[in-house]
Write a protein that holds these residues in place. Structure first.
Motif: not given
Length: 74
Positions: A51-74
């Motif tokens: 009754t056992s099922k083979p393990a699912a294939k591992a998914k590739k981890h995709v790193a989230m991209k940083k959003k490029k935007g305007k920098k806030k001035k302090a």
């Protein structure tokens, strides 16, 4: 006369050749029982295998991209 004897010998040999292959093609009941016992013992020692099922294939981890935007001035 020789042709008739040769024909009879060939016919007789052909008859026995076909019957012996049919007899050899029959399965041996002892071999079938041996296979059933082997399958039973495998199932008894590892009950989850059927009754056992083979393990699912591992998914590739995709790193989230940083959003490029305007920098806030302090």
């Amino acid at each position: 006369m020789r042709k008739a004897a040769l024909l009879a010998a060939v016919m007789l040999a052909a008859t026995f050749a076909t019957t012996t292959t049919q007899a050899a093609a029959k399965k041996d009941p002892a071999a079938a029982a041996q296979q059933n016992t082997e399958n039973f013992m495998k199932a008894a020692t590892n009950p989850y295998e059927a009754t056992s099922k083979p393990a699912a294939k591992a998914k590739k981890h995709v790193a989230m991209k940083k959003k490029k935007g305007k920098k806030k001035k302090a």
